[in-house]
Design a protein around this motif. Structure first.
Motif, short mmCIF file in Angstrom:
data_model
loop_
_atom_site.label_atom_id
_atom_site.label_comp_id
_atom_site.label_asym_id
_atom_site.label_seq_id
_atom_site.Cartn_x
_atom_site.Cartn_y
_atom_site.Cartn_z
N THR A 1 1.18 17.79 -44.34
CA THR A 1 0.82 19.02 -43.62
C THR A 1 -0.48 18.90 -42.82
O THR A 1 -0.65 19.59 -41.81
CB THR A 1 0.72 20.18 -44.60
OG1 THR A 1 -0.25 19.86 -45.63
CG2 THR A 1 2.07 20.47 -45.25
N GLU A 2 -1.39 18.07 -43.25
CA GLU A 2 -2.66 17.92 -42.54
C GLU A 2 -2.45 17.21 -41.21
O GLU A 2 -1.58 16.33 -41.09
CB GLU A 2 -3.64 17.12 -43.40
CG GLU A 2 -5.04 17.01 -42.81
CD GLU A 2 -6.00 16.22 -43.70
OE1 GLU A 2 -7.16 16.05 -43.30
OE2 GLU A 2 -5.57 15.79 -44.78
N ASP A 3 -3.22 17.58 -40.19
CA ASP A 3 -3.13 16.90 -38.91
C ASP A 3 -3.33 15.40 -39.12
O ASP A 3 -4.34 14.97 -39.67
CB ASP A 3 -4.21 17.44 -37.96
CG ASP A 3 -4.20 16.69 -36.64
OD1 ASP A 3 -5.06 15.79 -36.49
OD2 ASP A 3 -3.36 16.98 -35.79
N ALA B 1 -1.22 17.13 -49.43
CA ALA B 1 -1.54 17.53 -48.06
C ALA B 1 -1.13 16.48 -47.04
O ALA B 1 -1.28 16.70 -45.83
CB ALA B 1 -3.03 17.83 -47.94
N ARG C 1 -10.62 10.96 -41.30
CA ARG C 1 -11.27 11.21 -42.59
C ARG C 1 -11.11 10.03 -43.54
O ARG C 1 -12.05 9.66 -44.25
CB ARG C 1 -10.68 12.48 -43.20
CG ARG C 1 -11.31 12.92 -44.51
CD ARG C 1 -10.91 14.34 -44.86
NE ARG C 1 -9.47 14.50 -45.01
CZ ARG C 1 -8.81 14.18 -46.12
NH1 ARG C 1 -9.46 13.65 -47.16
NH2 ARG C 1 -7.52 14.38 -46.21
N GLN D 1 -6.61 13.76 -37.70
CA GLN D 1 -7.80 14.13 -38.46
C GLN D 1 -7.80 13.47 -39.84
O GLN D 1 -8.84 13.08 -40.36
CB GLN D 1 -7.89 15.65 -38.60
CG GLN D 1 -8.11 16.39 -37.29
CD GLN D 1 -9.32 15.82 -36.53
OE1 GLN D 1 -10.39 15.57 -37.10
NE2 GLN D 1 -9.12 15.60 -35.22
N ARG D 2 -6.60 13.35 -40.42
CA ARG D 2 -6.51 12.68 -41.74
C ARG D 2 -6.88 11.21 -41.62
O ARG D 2 -7.59 10.66 -42.47
CB ARG D 2 -5.09 12.84 -42.28
CG ARG D 2 -4.93 12.37 -43.74
CD ARG D 2 -3.54 12.72 -44.26
NE ARG D 2 -3.40 12.36 -45.67
CZ ARG D 2 -3.79 13.12 -46.68
NH1 ARG D 2 -4.36 14.29 -46.45
NH2 ARG D 2 -3.63 12.72 -47.93
N ASP E 1 -5.01 16.45 -52.47
CA ASP E 1 -5.15 15.60 -51.28
C ASP E 1 -3.84 14.88 -50.98
O ASP E 1 -3.43 14.76 -49.82
CB ASP E 1 -6.27 14.59 -51.49
CG ASP E 1 -6.46 13.69 -50.29
OD1 ASP E 1 -6.91 14.19 -49.24
OD2 ASP E 1 -6.15 12.49 -50.38
#
Length: 486
Positions: A287-289, A284, A296, A292-293, A281
């Motif tokens: 790299t994660e949008d 990421a 979340r 959206q992160r 996690d």
């Protein structure tokens, strides 16, 4: 013994408080500070109520090892500033500045009662030179002051102007205090905020809270937003502790990143959690949008898993100590992940995360990552960046640009430049290869962001308080060995 403290922000408050607990005997403590907002430093002066302290009370105590000191001072006032998601008070930074001022004034009173003279000189120190066993400090008005020990508590550097926009109409180079800079922003104008860290969050949330109706865009090279604080749990680390790290160092003669990871792995295993899941996690983050992160993480404020909570807590409580023990190769590895590490260790508070999420969902706020160029031309600002697909390019125009880039860690503040230059020229100090200043004279001390070889998280209040306590002990222990001269 005479002590000179250069700067009167949080680092100086921690040092005064520690001296009051350990010092005895006559002498003078002279504090030099040009700002009218004594004891508050750049971050905690008078400002908008929307500019909040970004950490829970236990991490904001300026008294080393007394995690309840700030909470006790806050008392019933905390109820008026409760972040319901976090379950803890998160006060305006100006109110925290009052805590720092109260602590400094209480410490000064205790020192005076112990026979010391405490005085404040309004002005900068421009030069310092050694003369035998004494220091001679020159203030900007030309007056000189003697001291046996000098402590530099000058705070952090100034935000960098990455795109050369300084002087352009509509460009705000340093947003703080927001109470002064944000009224200059046209309420319906197109605003670009350079950066996506905690300062950028302060700017965006404050703009929206004070009625800005125009579009706001976060400009960022990385696109990484800070993590979000989680509601504290009841678990106290048993393995990821200073005591365990000390034992490892004693047993092995060294402590590595792999050792620290293994301590955290063991800690999580006893709780039924997987270290590898937490690591995946974290990796990421870049790299994660980011939207959206954020969504979340906001939903996970009450997540029962302890992994991120333990990592955040120990980054401040264990990190400053462990950092000094790591081999340089491991320090280099960590520095490569500085943006991720700071976003995890210094998250945004849930109330600000929720405000950001509402602005993103409404379209009032957008995030432009991969920014490559920004320039002022024809009365507006032109910004070029990459789309999310990394193939197409876009150029946007803005009426106002607010620079919310954090000062580089371990940078020399502009106001302290002449003094630091004098110390370097004299051989009293040297620049650390990774930034900051390293004293070459045992009577010179650095507390706070400028401390070369200091903690990885330079702006951490717990680390600053720990360093202040260490310096106070060193100064007091030298008292019987320091000869007094005229």
């Amino acid at each position: 013994m005479d002590i000179a403290i250069v700067g009167a922000g949080a680092a100086a408050v921690g040092l005064l408080d520690a001296l009051a607990a350990t010092a005895s005997g006559p002498g003078t403590i002279t504090v030099f500070e040009p700002s009218p907002h004594l004891w508050r430093g750049r971050p905690y002066g008078p400002d908008l109520d929307t500019v909040l302290v970004n950490s829970p009370p236990a991490l904001m105590s300026i008294r080393h090892a007394d995690f309840g000191h700030y909470a006790a001072w806050l008392g019933p006032r905390g109820a008026a500033h409760l972040d319901e998601r976090l379950g803890l008070p998160l006060v305006p930074r100006a109110l925290y500045g009052e805590y720092l001022a109260h602590t400094a004034e209480t410490a000064s009173a205790a020192l005076r009662a112990d026979g010391r003279q405490v005085r404040v000189v309004v002005g900068r120190v421009t030069d310092a030179a050694r003369s035998g066993a004494r220091w001679s400090l020159r203030a900007e008005d030309g007056r000189t002051y003697g001291a046996d020990h000098v402590a530099l508590c000058v705070g952090g550097g100034t935000p960098q102007d990455h795109y050369g926009l300084d002087g352009a109409p509509g460009y705000v180079g340093d947003p703080y205090p927001l109470a002064r800079t944000l009224p200059q922003v046209p309420p319906g104008g197109r605003v670009a905020v350079i950066g996506s860290g905690l300062t950028a969050v302060d700017v965006v949330v404050s703009l929206a809270a004070h009625g800005h109706t125009g579009p706001i865009t976060l400009l960022s090279r990385s696109g990484v937003l800070p993590h979000v604080w989680q509601r504290p749990g009841g678990h106290r680390p048993r393995h990821m502790t200073v005591e365990r790290v000390t034992a490892l160092h004693r047993e092995q003669g060294a402590v590595t990143l792999d050792d620290l990871a293994e301590l955290l792995r063991t800690e999580l295993a006893e709780l039924g959690e997987d270290f590898d899941d937490l690591l995946a996690d974290l990796l990421a983050t870049g790299t994660e949008d980011p939207v959206q992160r954020l969504r979340r993480q906001l939903a996970a404020v009450d997540d029962p898993r302890y992994g991120r909570r333990i990592l955040q807590e120990t980054a401040h409580s264990v990190g400053p100590y462990a950092w000094r023990l790591l081999p340089e190769a491991d320090r280099v590895r960590l520095r490569r992940h500085f943006r991720t590490a700071t976003s995890v260790a210094s998250p945004m508070v849930p109330v600000n995360a929720a405000a950001l999420m509402r602005l993103l969902d409404s379209g009032h706020l957008t995030l432009l990552a991969g920014v490559r160029k920004a320039e002022a031309k024809d009365g507006v600002f032109h910004v070029r960046g990459d789309h999310d697909d990394h193939h197409d390019h876009t150029e946007r125009t803005f009426d106002t640009v607010v620079n919310a880039v954090n000062p580089p860690p371990l940078a020399i503040p502009q106001a302290a430049g002449p003094l630091v230059s004098a110390l370097l020229a004299d051989g009293s100090a040297a620049l650390h290869p990774a930034g900051g200043l390293v004293p070459a004279d045992p009577r010179l001390h650095v507390v706070g962001d400028l401390s070369g070889g200091g903690p990885f998280l330079t702006s951490s209040i717990p680390a600053t308080a720990a360093r202040a306590a260490q310096v106070a002990r060193t100064i007091v222990a030298s008292g019987s060995r320091t000869p007094r001269t005229a």
